[in-house]
Enzyme design. Structure first.
Site, PDB file in Angstrom:
ATOM      1  N   ASP A  16     116.303  41.632 -35.298  1.00  0.00           N
ATOM      2  CA  ASP A  16     115.559  40.531 -34.719  1.00  0.00           C
ATOM      3  C   ASP A  16     114.448  40.326 -35.372  1.00  0.00           C
ATOM      4  O   ASP A  16     114.177  40.881 -36.445  1.00  0.00           O
ATOM      5  CB  ASP A  16     115.228  40.769 -32.950  1.00  0.00           C
ATOM      6  CG  ASP A  16     114.301  41.708 -32.756  1.00  0.00           C
ATOM      7  OD1 ASP A  16     113.930  42.430 -33.735  1.00  0.00           O
ATOM      8  OD2 ASP A  16     113.842  41.780 -31.683  1.00  0.00           O
ATOM      9  N   CYS A  73     115.128  46.509 -34.387  1.00  0.00           N
ATOM     10  CA  CYS A  73     114.378  45.746 -33.511  1.00  0.00           C
ATOM     11  C   CYS A  73     112.916  46.454 -33.214  1.00  0.00           C
ATOM     12  O   CYS A  73     112.705  47.399 -34.048  1.00  0.00           O
ATOM     13  CB  CYS A  73     114.849  45.245 -32.492  1.00  0.00           C
ATOM     14  SG  CYS A  73     115.176  46.495 -31.055  1.00  0.00           S
ATOM     15  N   GLY A  74     112.192  46.102 -32.364  1.00  0.00           N
ATOM     16  CA  GLY A  74     110.672  46.476 -32.148  1.00  0.00           C
ATOM     17  C   GLY A  74     110.862  47.946 -31.895  1.00  0.00           C
ATOM     18  O   GLY A  74     110.279  49.010 -32.687  1.00  0.00           O
ATOM     19  N   THR A  75     111.559  48.427 -30.896  1.00  0.00           N
ATOM     20  CA  THR A  75     111.821  49.678 -30.357  1.00  0.00           C
ATOM     21  C   THR A  75     113.011  50.289 -30.889  1.00  0.00           C
ATOM     22  O   THR A  75     113.143  51.560 -30.504  1.00  0.00           O
ATOM     23  CB  THR A  75     111.593  49.773 -28.815  1.00  0.00           C
ATOM     24  OG1 THR A  75     112.664  48.845 -28.199  1.00  0.00           O
ATOM     25  CG2 THR A  75     110.172  49.091 -28.230  1.00  0.00           C
ATOM     26  N   HIS A 106     126.192  65.803 -35.020  1.00  0.00           N
ATOM     27  CA  HIS A 106     126.593  66.013 -33.798  1.00  0.00           C
ATOM     28  C   HIS A 106     127.091  64.931 -32.989  1.00  0.00           C
ATOM     29  O   HIS A 106     128.071  65.255 -32.165  1.00  0.00           O
ATOM     30  CB  HIS A 106     125.510  66.646 -32.980  1.00  0.00           C
ATOM     31  CG  HIS A 106     124.986  67.974 -33.257  1.00  0.00           C
ATOM     32  ND1 HIS A 106     124.021  68.507 -32.411  1.00  0.00           N
ATOM     33  CD2 HIS A 106     125.221  68.836 -34.253  1.00  0.00           C
ATOM     34  CE1 HIS A 106     123.927  69.705 -32.963  1.00  0.00           C
ATOM     35  NE2 HIS A 106     124.389  69.928 -34.150  1.00  0.00           N
ATOM     36  N   HIS A 141     131.812  69.317 -31.139  1.00  0.00           N
ATOM     37  CA  HIS A 141     131.069  67.990 -31.028  1.00  0.00           C
ATOM     38  C   HIS A 141     132.435  66.942 -30.904  1.00  0.00           C
ATOM     39  O   HIS A 141     131.977  65.968 -30.386  1.00  0.00           O
ATOM     40  CB  HIS A 141     129.908  67.834 -32.292  1.00  0.00           C
ATOM     41  CG  HIS A 141     129.073  68.805 -32.177  1.00  0.00           C
ATOM     42  ND1 HIS A 141     127.989  68.823 -31.398  1.00  0.00           N
ATOM     43  CD2 HIS A 141     128.810  69.944 -33.027  1.00  0.00           C
ATOM     44  CE1 HIS A 141     127.166  69.737 -31.517  1.00  0.00           C
ATOM     45  NE2 HIS A 141     127.728  70.495 -32.657  1.00  0.00           N
TER      46      HIS A 141
HETATM   47  C1  RB5 Z   1     110.738  41.854 -29.433  1.00  0.00           C
HETATM   48  O1  RB5 Z   1     109.487  41.646 -29.040  1.00  0.00           O
HETATM   49  C2  RB5 Z   1     111.374  43.201 -28.915  1.00  0.00           C
HETATM   50  O2  RB5 Z   1     111.375  42.994 -27.456  1.00  0.00           O
HETATM   51  C3  RB5 Z   1     112.330  43.730 -29.481  1.00  0.00           C
HETATM   52  O3  RB5 Z   1     112.302  43.895 -31.019  1.00  0.00           O
HETATM   53  C4  RB5 Z   1     112.967  45.126 -29.072  1.00  0.00           C
HETATM   54  O4  RB5 Z   1     111.842  46.035 -28.969  1.00  0.00           O
HETATM   55  C5  RB5 Z   1     113.580  45.152 -27.698  1.00  0.00           C
HETATM   56  O5  RB5 Z   1     114.176  46.190 -27.615  1.00  0.00           O
END
Ligand code: RB5
Length: 151
Positions: A16, A73-75, A106, A141
């Protein structure tokens, strides 16, 4: 250490807006190393919805078009949750080297999900080296991986 995936197939990537810069840098890095890629976007930093890019990346791996997948993505939670809705996908959220190694040895992961806002780019590259060169151990596993499916 040798490459554990099918070298005749491209590596699928998706991200993203929070991960697009990492995706682009990793694509260049993979090309420098001689790998081919398939880029499912996004292509700008305009705000987008991560499933729109995680689903086609996952489908490419699931159908066998791609050797494995890389999602940002961010997280990395959003792309991991999305990719893991696909029956043929085992997407692992990786944030350090040891976790990445076990995600392959694993869990036999075929998609790596990287939190671009929380992992330095050099660590992302280190994790990708590990992901691409670590074999699945099988054995006990394999039994566990077989039980993941709800189908
Ligand atoms: C975008 O702001 C953020 O929500 C997305 O990159 C991600 O972290 C979602 O899981």
């Amino acid at each position: 250490m040798s490459y554990m995936f099918d070298a005749s197939k491209p590596i699928a990537l998706g991200a993203d807006h929070a991960g697009v810069q990492y995706k682009n840098e990793i694509i260049s890095w993979l090309h420098e190393k001689g790998y081919t890629t398939k880029d499912f976007g996004t292509y700008t930093t305009d705000s987008v919805d991560y499933p729109d890019f995680a689903h086609p990346t996952a489908t490419s791996v699931e159908t066998g078009e791609a050797a494995f997948g890389i999602l940002f993505c961010g997280t990395a939670n959003g792309v991991a949750m999305t990719a893991n809705k696909h029956e043929g996908i085992r997407a692992g959220l990786c944030w350090r080297a040891e976790v990445t190694e076990f995600t392959r040895s694993h869990n036999d992961a075929n998609v790596i999900c990287i939190p671009a806002r929380y992992v330095p780019i050099e660590l992302a590259k280190e994790m990708l080296e590990i992901f691409m060169t670590t074999a699945f151990e099988g054995g006990r596993h394999q039994n566990r991986v077989t039980k993941i499916s709800c189908a």
